[in-house]
Enzyme design. Structure first.
Site, short mmCIF file in Angstrom:
data_model
loop_
_atom_site.label_atom_id
_atom_site.label_comp_id
_atom_site.label_asym_id
_atom_site.label_seq_id
_atom_site.Cartn_x
_atom_site.Cartn_y
_atom_site.Cartn_z
N ASN A 9 -38.44 -5.96 -44.11
CA ASN A 9 -37.96 -6.46 -45.39
C ASN A 9 -37.01 -7.61 -45.08
O ASN A 9 -35.88 -7.37 -44.67
CB ASN A 9 -37.25 -5.32 -46.15
CG ASN A 9 -36.59 -5.83 -47.43
OD1 ASN A 9 -36.83 -6.96 -47.86
ND2 ASN A 9 -35.77 -4.99 -48.05
N LYS A 11 -35.64 -9.53 -47.04
CA LYS A 11 -34.66 -9.74 -48.11
C LYS A 11 -34.59 -11.24 -48.44
O LYS A 11 -35.63 -11.91 -48.33
CB LYS A 11 -33.29 -9.15 -47.72
CG LYS A 11 -33.43 -7.70 -47.26
CD LYS A 11 -32.14 -6.95 -47.15
CE LYS A 11 -32.43 -5.52 -46.71
NZ LYS A 11 -31.23 -4.68 -46.69
N HIS A 95 -35.72 -0.92 -54.39
CA HIS A 95 -34.76 -1.03 -53.29
C HIS A 95 -33.34 -0.84 -53.86
O HIS A 95 -33.05 -1.26 -54.98
CB HIS A 95 -34.90 -2.40 -52.61
CG HIS A 95 -34.16 -2.46 -51.31
ND1 HIS A 95 -32.79 -2.64 -51.25
CD2 HIS A 95 -34.58 -2.32 -50.04
CE1 HIS A 95 -32.42 -2.62 -49.99
NE2 HIS A 95 -33.47 -2.42 -49.23
N GLU A 97 -30.72 -2.37 -53.34
CA GLU A 97 -30.06 -3.61 -53.74
C GLU A 97 -30.49 -4.02 -55.14
O GLU A 97 -29.69 -4.58 -55.90
CB GLU A 97 -30.36 -4.71 -52.70
CG GLU A 97 -29.57 -4.46 -51.41
CD GLU A 97 -30.24 -4.92 -50.14
OE1 GLU A 97 -31.19 -5.73 -50.20
OE2 GLU A 97 -29.83 -4.45 -49.06
N GLU A 167 -33.79 5.43 -47.73
CA GLU A 167 -32.79 4.45 -47.26
C GLU A 167 -31.41 4.85 -47.77
O GLU A 167 -31.05 4.52 -48.90
CB GLU A 167 -33.14 3.06 -47.78
CG GLU A 167 -34.48 2.53 -47.29
CD GLU A 167 -34.49 1.01 -47.22
OE1 GLU A 167 -34.87 0.49 -46.16
OE2 GLU A 167 -34.11 0.34 -48.20
N GLY A 173 -27.59 -2.29 -43.59
CA GLY A 173 -26.86 -3.48 -43.20
C GLY A 173 -25.46 -3.21 -42.67
O GLY A 173 -24.66 -4.13 -42.52
N SER A 212 -30.31 0.18 -40.94
CA SER A 212 -29.85 -0.16 -39.58
C SER A 212 -30.76 0.39 -38.49
O SER A 212 -30.28 0.75 -37.41
CB SER A 212 -28.41 0.29 -39.37
OG SER A 212 -27.55 -0.34 -40.30
N GLY A 233 -34.65 -4.05 -42.13
CA GLY A 233 -34.03 -5.25 -42.67
C GLY A 233 -33.67 -6.23 -41.57
O GLY A 233 -34.52 -6.97 -41.07
P1 13P Z 1 -31.06 -3.02 -42.49
O1 13P Z 1 -32.15 -2.67 -41.51
O2 13P Z 1 -30.59 -4.43 -42.37
O3 13P Z 1 -29.97 -2.01 -42.50
O4 13P Z 1 -31.77 -2.94 -43.95
C1 13P Z 1 -32.49 -1.84 -44.28
C2 13P Z 1 -33.17 -2.10 -45.57
O5 13P Z 1 -32.54 -2.19 -46.60
C3 13P Z 1 -34.63 -2.28 -45.55
O6 13P Z 1 -35.15 -2.32 -46.84
#
Ligand code: 13P
Length: 251
Positions: A9, A11, A95, A97, A167, A173, A212, A233
């Site tokens: 992803n 993002k 997601h 976010e 997640e 992140g 992560s 991510g």
């Molecule tokens: P990270 O791997 O950067 O923590 O993000 C995970 C994520 O939100 C994937 O959709």
């Protein structure tokens, strides 16, 4: 046996130049990862570039969000059929976010899941608790509520045509990964919840871990019985890191 899936992803990251370079690196290295399904979810505007570069390769691609509407006066929205028009296989739905910054409700997420399936996309449904919710001990209630909304709206068989990604918001992140035991516990809970509706769906549906995940912790997480891959991510923005995570899922 469930085929592992590793999905990147990106993002809201990248440029035409950086994505071209990243995809070159991934295509060059993906040959060794034979048993894993691999996909990349690009920012919408870069999906055409991604399609051109990945067409004919073993890597699939997808979107990061989709409209609940099929077409019409919805400025700024992208319909599921537009994603399939550019060869998308997957789309990320709900997601954290989008739930947090765009006020997406469980009901809206369920509608997006349905719209994706109607267009033939494979939705990757994200669920997960915040740090506050974990500390309050309501992780299972939160995940159950998010999952049940989609099951109620779409039916368990349609849910079985998608993918679920657990997640934990506090692990996204932050560099703070759930321990393999913490993740496995919630994955097993999710599978149990699915099994209460359909044993067949529970056994066949892939549940990814996201938060992560990186080359250092991927193998340990993927070794858990109910972790069937990852939604990646930060580590999906570097070819070597993403390839290492894919290799860790290779069974
Ligand atoms: P990270 O791997 O950067 O923590 O993000 C995970 C994520 O939100 C994937 O959709």
């Amino acid at each position: 046996m469930r085929q592992p899936l590793v999905a990147g992803n990106w993002k809201m990251n990248g440029s035409r130049a950086s994505i071209a370079e990243l995809l070159d690196g991934l295509k060059a290295g993906i040959g060794n990862v034979r048993t894993v399904e691999v996909a990349l979810c690009a920012p919408a505007i870069y999906i055409p570039d991604t399609q051109v570069q990945l067409d004919g390769s073993a890597i699939k691609w997808g979107g990061q969000d989709v409209s609940v509407h099929a077409a019409g006066a919805y400025t700024g929205e992208i319909a599921a059929a537009m994603l399939t028009d550019f060869g998308c296989h997957f789309v990320i739905i709900g997601h954290s976010e989008r739930r947090a910054y765009h006020s997406e409700s469980d009901a809206l997420v369920a509608e997006k899941f349905a719209a994706s399936r109607e267009a033939g996309l494979v939705p990757i449904l994200c669920v997960g608790e915040t740090l506050e919710e974990r500390e309050q001990g309501v992780t299972e209630q939160v995940v159950a509520r998010q999952l049940d909304a989609v099951i109620a709206h779409c039916g368990i068989d349609t849910v079985g045509e998608g993918v679920v990604a657990y997640e934990p918001v506090w692990a996204i992140g932050t560099g703070k990964t759930a321990t393999p035991e913490q993740a496995q516990e919630v994955h097993a809970f999710i599978r149990g919840r699915l099994a209460a509706n359909s044993q067949t769906v529970a056994e066949g549906l892939r549940i990814l871990y996201g938060g992560s995940m990186n080359p250092k912790n991927a193998a340990e997480l993927m070794a858990q019985p109910d972790i069937d891959g990852g939604l990646i991510g930060g580590a999906s923005l570097k070819a070597a890191d993403f390839l290492a995570v894919c290799a860790a899922a290779n069974r």
